[in-house]
Design a protein around this motif. Sequence first.
Motif, short mmCIF file in Angstrom:
data_model
loop_
_atom_site.label_atom_id
_atom_site.label_comp_id
_atom_site.label_asym_id
_atom_site.label_seq_id
_atom_site.Cartn_x
_atom_site.Cartn_y
_atom_site.Cartn_z
N PHE A 1 0.89 -1.15 0.00
CA PHE A 1 0.00 0.00 0.00
C PHE A 1 0.93 1.20 0.00
N ASP B 1 -1.53 -5.71 4.54
CA ASP B 1 -0.79 -4.83 3.64
C ASP B 1 0.52 -4.36 4.30
N HIS C 1 -1.69 8.56 -1.94
CA HIS C 1 -1.86 7.15 -1.59
C HIS C 1 -2.12 6.32 -2.85
N ASN C 2 -1.58 5.11 -2.83
CA ASN C 2 -1.81 4.13 -3.91
C ASN C 2 -1.47 4.69 -5.28
N PRO D 1 1.06 -0.06 -6.19
CA PRO D 1 0.09 -0.70 -5.29
C PRO D 1 -0.14 -2.15 -5.68
#
Length: 210
Positions: A45, A68, A136-137, A149
């Motif tokens: 992640f 994750d 994020h990601n 990811p």
Amino acid sequence: MSPVQPSEFADFAAATVYEAAGKCGEMAPNIRPVGDSCRLLGRAFTVRCWPSDGLAFMRAVELAAPGDVLVIDGGGTDRSTVWGGSATIRAVYRGLAGVVTNGAVRDVATIRELGFPVWSAGVCVRGGVANHPGWHNTVISVGDVPVAPGDILVADIDGVVVVPSARAAEVLEKTRAQHAKERGADERLRNGGSYEDVLRWYQSLSKTAS
């Protein structure tokens, strides 16, 4: 075909996976285990923090799924932290597998007490702020390796290897073969064989494979 699970790499050293992947995917050697836990497996992640700002990793702890690995691009500096004790407590509660970062961490005593797997570029007492949401990601770079990811992370005392999700099945098959070859070589050495003997054996395997 069902996707390869990180647990399928559990029996293999990071170095074996690196060899099987074609000698690629290894993070820079300055990214080292922080606590006493020296084994890490999980899906990435990804997190990219604004330099010296920890809001992105705080949010990531809540967004990531159990199992994750948070892979955090903290800008590559060891002069401010992107992980600490409070984040570790929450990550353990949420069932995350661990953290890998090119930044620094602190509160090492808490990390060790909880046995949470953390690999970082250093340890630093200096904290940051919590203002910028970060990213994020997305695809990031940590330890000179691109991480997307869902990529699989395999880490041990030797270092961290990234297996791209698109290559996971191929690399797993080659890792099993590489592991068998390494065990065969070690067995020959234990029984008195020389390196020359082992090299000849490797060459015979290559001819058979071709």
